[in-house]
Design a protein around this motif. Structure first.
Motif, PDB file in Angstrom:
ATOM      1  N   GLY A 127      -6.630  -3.118  -1.574  1.00 52.97           N
ATOM      2  CA  GLY A 127      -6.839  -1.666  -1.418  1.00 52.97           C
ATOM      3  C   GLY A 127      -7.810  -1.377  -0.305  1.00 52.97           C
TER       4      GLY A 127
ATOM      5  N   LEU B 190      -8.412   3.176   2.450  1.00 49.98           N
ATOM      6  CA  LEU B 190      -7.266   3.689   1.687  1.00 49.98           C
ATOM      7  C   LEU B 190      -7.748   4.750   0.692  1.00 49.98           C
TER       8      LEU B 190
ATOM      9  N   TYR C 150      -5.972  -0.369  -7.638  1.00 50.05           N
ATOM     10  CA  TYR C 150      -6.449  -1.359  -6.670  1.00 50.05           C
ATOM     11  C   TYR C 150      -7.779  -1.898  -7.125  1.00 50.05           C
TER      12      TYR C 150
ATOM     13  N   LEU D 243       0.854  -1.192   0.000  1.00 49.60           N
ATOM     14  CA  LEU D 243       0.000   0.000   0.000  1.00 49.60           C
ATOM     15  C   LEU D 243       0.888   1.239   0.000  1.00 49.60           C
TER      16      LEU D 243
ATOM     17  N   LYS E 168      -8.386   8.067   2.348  1.00 46.79           N
ATOM     18  CA  LYS E 168      -7.142   8.797   2.667  1.00 46.79           C
ATOM     19  C   LYS E 168      -6.556   9.413   1.404  1.00 46.79           C
TER      20      LYS E 168
END
Ligand SMILES: Cc1ncc(COP(=O)(O)O)c(C=O)c1O
Length: 381
Positions: A183, A187, A174, A153, A190
């Motif tokens: 993913g 994520l 992803y 990641l 963010k």
């Protein structure tokens, strides 16, 4: 002798284009090559999809130029598919642009948004086309590391320490190729916040969401994602239609108009029959994913056996069309390892280094190989 454009010196011929030529020449010499390298689905599209293409050939406009934005019914089918499988609402009029495969979208998006000297964040390991297109346009690839230690990641804290002022695009992919990492919405949230803070266009390349994955996810499901994010998707792996060349880019109207400005100057619409087949595929999913994934699951179990024979380790908690396996000895380079197997055992596997420096020590197996062939590969060892 006519000199090539300077931009060509920034790229090399695509690895697979070169290596598959070598593999073909070995086949021509009578070598019984088993190709476990490339992710080109060997299974067929469904019967109704092929029939839709065939019957459409007698429609009045079947052989004419087509709209640059695709048939309205194709955009409607994509819109309904995205609501059903990703929970994402997209306006079929202006938030969906069909493409001839997502690969061309990488070029179109880059041409629409990059100026010479702009920087582009690219995953390492990652799909090599992000780099080559960036270089062809005179923009600068800036790699962000994906490592096993960080579960493949992006490390956003590390990225925050960098000067991001020249970064215009960040490529994301992803479920991730080649590692199969999922993913996740956390994520994506963010990343959307990161992109808003730094005024970066995020592009999630999402062609593997339905292969061995029960939880397909779209970055566009994050609140406010459309302000900064685009998503590429494709029927290549999802519906076994890689050679048909059909995909799509999704995002806000302003961004899609910029991409359309490029695309409409480069092609003259997608073949009608392909669009009709795609509409059928998107509208008649039924048990399709369950059935193809049963086949891929059986193949994957056999590839795991092969990995063990080769003393490689792998993560079972992954999705997508590939097995990403770690070599046991870091004394051997991935390319040497696969060349030895190619010349000794007539089996082609992809070395991880094709996808960047962080792919050293890894190899990638494709699931687009029949069980019989995988068993034969096992027997050769
Ligand atoms: C990560 C990734 N993106 C995009 C593509 C291109 O897919 P398409 O057939 O939709 O052009 C591939 C194909 O292998 C891929 O692995």
């Amino acid at each position: 002798m006519i000199q090539e454009a300077r931009r060509l010196s920034t790229v090399e011929e695509y690895y697979f284009s070169k290596k598959l030529r070598e593999v073909r020449s070995l086949v021509a010499k009578g070598k019984p090559i088993i190709n476990m390298g490339i992710g080109s689905p060997d299974l067929k599209p469904s019967k109704v999809v092929i029939e839709a293409l065939q019957t459409s050939m007698n429609d009045a406009s079947a052989h004419q130029y087509q709209s640059y934005q695709g048939l309205p019914e194709l955009r409607a089918a994509i819109s309904e598919f995205y609501v059903k499988y990703f929970g994402v609402a997209l306006d079929p009029e202006n938030e969906i642009l069909p493409l001839m495969g997502s690969k061309e979208g990488i070029m179109h998006i880059s041409m629409a948004f990059l100026n010479e000297g702009d920087e582009v964040l690219i995953p390492d390991p990652g799909y090599p086309t992000y780099t080559s297109v960036t270089k062809l346009l005179g923009a600068i690839p800036v790699y962000y590391d994906l490592t096993e230690e960080n579960a493949w990641l992006p490390d956003l804290d590390a990225l925050e320490q960098q000067d991001l002022s020249k970064v215009k695009i960040m490529w994301l992919n992803y479920p991730h190729m080649p590692t199969g990492t999922k993913g996740g919405i956390n994520l994506f949230e963010k990343l959307v916040a990161f992109a808003k803070k730094h005024q970066i266009l995020l592009v999630n390349d999402n062609p593997y969401s339905f292969v061995l994955n029960d939880e397909p996810e779209s970055i566009l499901s994050v609140n406010g994602a459309k302000d900064v994010a685009l998503e590429l998707n494709s029927l290549s792996k999802t519906f076994n239609m890689a050679g048909w060349r059909i995909g799509m880019v999704l995002g806000n109207q302003r961004n899609l108009n910029a991409i359309l400005k490029v695309k409409s100057n480069m092609d003259s619409g997608m073949f009608y029959g392909i669009q009709k087949g795609a509409v059928q595929a998107l509208n008649s999913v039924g048990d399709w994913f369950v059935n193809i994934n049963e086949t891929y699951r059986r193949r994957r179990a056999l590839i795991y056996q092969l990995c063990e024979i080769l003393d490689c380790t792998y993560d079972k908690d992954t999705v997508g069309m590939f097995i990403w396996a770690k070599l046991s000895s870091n004394r051997v380079s991935a390319e040497k390892f696969i060349d030895d197997i190619l010349y000794d055992k007539d089996i082609f596997i992809t070395p991880g280094t094709v996808f960047g420096k962080n792919g050293e020590g890894y190899i990638r197996f494709s699931l687009c190989v029949t069980e019989e062939k995988i068993k034969e590969a096992i027997n050769r060892f």
